[in-house]
Design a protein around this motif. Structure first.
Motif, PDB file in Angstrom:
ATOM      1  N   PRO A 135      34.609  54.060  48.061  1.00  0.00           N
ATOM      2  CA  PRO A 135      35.675  54.335  47.094  1.00  0.00           C
ATOM      3  C   PRO A 135      35.128  55.094  45.886  1.00  0.00           C
ATOM      4  O   PRO A 135      33.954  54.953  45.545  1.00  0.00           O
ATOM      5  N   THR A 136      35.988  55.869  45.234  1.00  0.00           N
ATOM      6  CA  THR A 136      35.565  56.583  44.029  1.00  0.00           C
ATOM      7  C   THR A 136      36.145  55.966  42.760  1.00  0.00           C
ATOM      8  O   THR A 136      35.774  56.372  41.669  1.00  0.00           O
ATOM      9  N   GLY A 137      37.033  55.001  42.905  1.00  0.00           N
ATOM     10  CA  GLY A 137      37.631  54.354  41.745  1.00  0.00           C
ATOM     11  C   GLY A 137      36.837  53.144  41.308  1.00  0.00           C
ATOM     12  O   GLY A 137      36.044  52.582  42.056  1.00  0.00           O
ATOM     13  N   THR A 138      37.080  52.764  40.061  1.00  0.00           N
ATOM     14  CA  THR A 138      36.441  51.592  39.475  1.00  0.00           C
ATOM     15  C   THR A 138      37.528  50.609  39.059  1.00  0.00           C
ATOM     16  O   THR A 138      38.471  50.984  38.361  1.00  0.00           O
ATOM     17  N   PHE A 139      37.397  49.364  39.497  1.00  0.00           N
ATOM     18  CA  PHE A 139      38.312  48.319  39.055  1.00  0.00           C
ATOM     19  C   PHE A 139      37.804  47.793  37.722  1.00  0.00           C
ATOM     20  O   PHE A 139      36.608  47.566  37.545  1.00  0.00           O
ATOM     21  N   LEU A 140      38.709  47.626  36.759  1.00  0.00           N
ATOM     22  CA  LEU A 140      38.321  47.124  35.454  1.00  0.00           C
ATOM     23  C   LEU A 140      39.458  46.329  34.830  1.00  0.00           C
ATOM     24  O   LEU A 140      40.601  46.391  35.284  1.00  0.00           O
ATOM     25  N   THR A 141      39.103  45.580  33.808  1.00  0.00           N
ATOM     26  CA  THR A 141      40.084  44.878  32.994  1.00  0.00           C
ATOM     27  C   THR A 141      40.073  45.558  31.632  1.00  0.00           C
ATOM     28  O   THR A 141      39.017  45.664  30.991  1.00  0.00           O
ATOM     29  N   LEU A 142      41.233  46.051  31.215  1.00  0.00           N
ATOM     30  CA  LEU A 142      41.341  46.741  29.932  1.00  0.00           C
ATOM     31  C   LEU A 142      41.189  45.757  28.779  1.00  0.00           C
ATOM     32  O   LEU A 142      41.286  44.537  28.965  1.00  0.00           O
ATOM     33  N   ASP A 143      40.978  46.277  27.589  1.00  0.00           N
ATOM     34  CA  ASP A 143      40.800  45.429  26.405  1.00  0.00           C
ATOM     35  C   ASP A 143      41.974  44.480  26.186  1.00  0.00           C
ATOM     36  O   ASP A 143      41.800  43.388  25.645  1.00  0.00           O
ATOM     37  N   ASP A 144      43.181  44.898  26.618  1.00  0.00           N
ATOM     38  CA  ASP A 144      44.353  44.043  26.434  1.00  0.00           C
ATOM     39  C   ASP A 144      44.541  43.044  27.577  1.00  0.00           C
ATOM     40  O   ASP A 144      45.540  42.339  27.638  1.00  0.00           O
ATOM     41  N   GLY A 145      43.567  42.987  28.512  1.00  0.00           N
ATOM     42  CA  GLY A 145      43.610  42.013  29.597  1.00  0.00           C
ATOM     43  C   GLY A 145      44.276  42.496  30.873  1.00  0.00           C
ATOM     44  O   GLY A 145      44.247  41.787  31.883  1.00  0.00           O
ATOM     45  N   ARG A 146      44.873  43.695  30.841  1.00  0.00           N
ATOM     46  CA  ARG A 146      45.546  44.191  32.045  1.00  0.00           C
ATOM     47  C   ARG A 146      44.530  44.773  33.026  1.00  0.00           C
ATOM     48  O   ARG A 146      43.582  45.434  32.624  1.00  0.00           O
ATOM     49  N   PRO A 147      44.769  44.547  34.339  1.00  0.00           N
ATOM     50  CA  PRO A 147      43.890  45.128  35.348  1.00  0.00           C
ATOM     51  C   PRO A 147      44.211  46.608  35.540  1.00  0.00           C
ATOM     52  O   PRO A 147      45.342  47.051  35.315  1.00  0.00           O
ATOM     53  N   ALA A 148      43.197  47.378  35.973  1.00  0.00           N
ATOM     54  CA  ALA A 148      43.393  48.810  36.186  1.00  0.00           C
ATOM     55  C   ALA A 148      42.372  49.326  37.187  1.00  0.00           C
ATOM     56  O   ALA A 148      41.331  48.695  37.426  1.00  0.00           O
ATOM     57  N   VAL A 149      42.672  50.468  37.780  1.00  0.00           N
ATOM     58  CA  VAL A 149      41.691  51.232  38.540  1.00  0.00           C
ATOM     59  C   VAL A 149      41.589  52.594  37.861  1.00  0.00           C
ATOM     60  O   VAL A 149      42.585  53.157  37.417  1.00  0.00           O
ATOM     61  N   ARG A 150      40.341  53.086  37.760  1.00  0.00           N
ATOM     62  CA  ARG A 150      40.103  54.337  37.028  1.00  0.00           C
ATOM     63  C   ARG A 150      39.279  55.285  37.894  1.00  0.00           C
ATOM     64  O   ARG A 150      38.355  54.868  38.588  1.00  0.00           O
ATOM     65  N   PHE A 151      39.636  56.566  37.803  1.00  0.00           N
ATOM     66  CA  PHE A 151      38.983  57.629  38.558  1.00  0.00           C
ATOM     67  C   PHE A 151      38.637  58.756  37.607  1.00  0.00           C
ATOM     68  O   PHE A 151      39.437  59.102  36.744  1.00  0.00           O
ATOM     69  N   THR A 152      37.467  59.348  37.792  1.00  0.00           N
ATOM     70  CA  THR A 152      37.059  60.473  36.955  1.00  0.00           C
ATOM     71  C   THR A 152      36.561  61.592  37.854  1.00  0.00           C
ATOM     72  O   THR A 152      35.825  61.356  38.815  1.00  0.00           O
ATOM     73  N   ARG A 153      36.995  62.791  37.540  1.00  0.00           N
ATOM     74  CA  ARG A 153      36.568  64.000  38.248  1.00  0.00           C
ATOM     75  C   ARG A 153      36.249  65.053  37.190  1.00  0.00           C
ATOM     76  O   ARG A 153      36.771  65.013  36.080  1.00  0.00           O
ATOM     77  N   THR A 154      35.437  66.028  37.556  1.00  0.00           N
ATOM     78  CA  THR A 154      35.211  67.194  36.712  1.00  0.00           C
ATOM     79  C   THR A 154      35.635  68.413  37.514  1.00  0.00           C
ATOM     80  O   THR A 154      35.203  68.585  38.658  1.00  0.00           O
ATOM     81  N   TYR A 155      36.510  69.218  36.914  1.00  0.00           N
ATOM     82  CA  TYR A 155      37.040  70.399  37.587  1.00  0.00           C
ATOM     83  C   TYR A 155      36.581  71.668  36.885  1.00  0.00           C
ATOM     84  O   TYR A 155      36.454  71.706  35.663  1.00  0.00           O
ATOM     85  N   ASP A 156      36.354  72.697  37.677  1.00  0.00           N
ATOM     86  CA  ASP A 156      35.913  74.003  37.169  1.00  0.00           C
ATOM     87  C   ASP A 156      37.105  74.832  36.711  1.00  0.00           C
ATOM     88  O   ASP A 156      37.259  75.988  37.120  1.00  0.00           O
ATOM     89  N   HIS A 157      37.937  74.225  35.896  1.00  0.00           N
ATOM     90  CA  HIS A 157      39.125  74.878  35.337  1.00  0.00           C
ATOM     91  C   HIS A 157      39.270  74.423  33.888  1.00  0.00           C
ATOM     92  O   HIS A 157      38.931  73.281  33.564  1.00  0.00           O
ATOM     93  N   PRO A 158      39.821  75.277  33.030  1.00  0.00           N
ATOM     94  CA  PRO A 158      40.090  74.837  31.657  1.00  0.00           C
ATOM     95  C   PRO A 158      41.189  73.770  31.629  1.00  0.00           C
ATOM     96  O   PRO A 158      41.982  73.646  32.570  1.00  0.00           O
TER      97      PRO A 158
END
Length: 178
Positions: free
Chosen positions: A8-31
């Motif tokens: 998987p490329t996502g990360t499971f995390l708990t936000l500062d407010d306690g809500r669960p989330a999955v986060r994905f980061t990519r870098t694109y060669d576009h402005p």
């Protein structure tokens, strides 16, 4: 189909407010202006997002979701918008946050955070976003992908097993597999 789970490329995390989330980061060669169109233009979005999303790009504006073969047409609302930098909207009980950061050389860091209404949707949604973001990755390279619904179930299942192997919360029903 491979017996091994896909990474998987996502990360499971708990936000500062306690809500669960999955986060994905990519870098694109576009402005950032170009990546913004991938996120906000309904035709471009339809090439990689699970649904077509027609948006009134202002806080409180309506978002109309259509075209997902596994979900009925629905509406949401824009939570925040800062052109070329941030967009967030409600989709069902979840929130989607898109953050764009301009980098040197005309590149953009793209971060998608799916704030989850329920923890047990993390593995399911994470695998779904991996499939969708693979379509976006192809789109940013001007390569054909067929979109997120083009034979993606087998790939989704491999990625889902990867999230399970990492211990990401699971158990939510999976639309389109009944």
């Amino acid at each position: 189909m491979s017996a091994e789970p896909a990474a998987p490329t996502g990360t499971f995390l708990t936000l500062d407010d306690g809500r669960p989330a999955v986060r994905f980061t990519r870098t694109y060669d576009h402005p950032a202006e170009r990546v913004w169109r991938f996120v906000t233009d309904p035709d471009e979005l339809a090439a990689w997002f699970p649904s077509r999303a027609d948006m009134d790009l202002r806080p409180g504006g309506t978002v109309t979701f259509s075209g997902d073969p596994h979900m009925p047409e629905a509406t949401g609302h824009v939570l925040a918008v800062e052109p070329h930098r941030h967009l967030s909207f409600a989709w069902g009980d979840d929130e989607l946050h898109f953050d764009l950061e301009a980098l040197d050389g005309g590149r953009t860091r793209f971060t998608l955070t799916n704030v989850l209404a329920a923890r047990d949707t993390a593995a399911r949604n994470g695998a779904g976003w991996d499939v969708c973001l693979a379509a976006l990755d192809a789109l940013t390279r001007d390569e054909p992908s067929g979109g997120p619904h083009a034979g993606g179930l087998a790939r989704w299942q491999e990625i889902y097993r990867g999230y399970l192997a990492e211990g990401v919360p699971s158990g939510a029903p999976v639309p389109g597999t009944d």
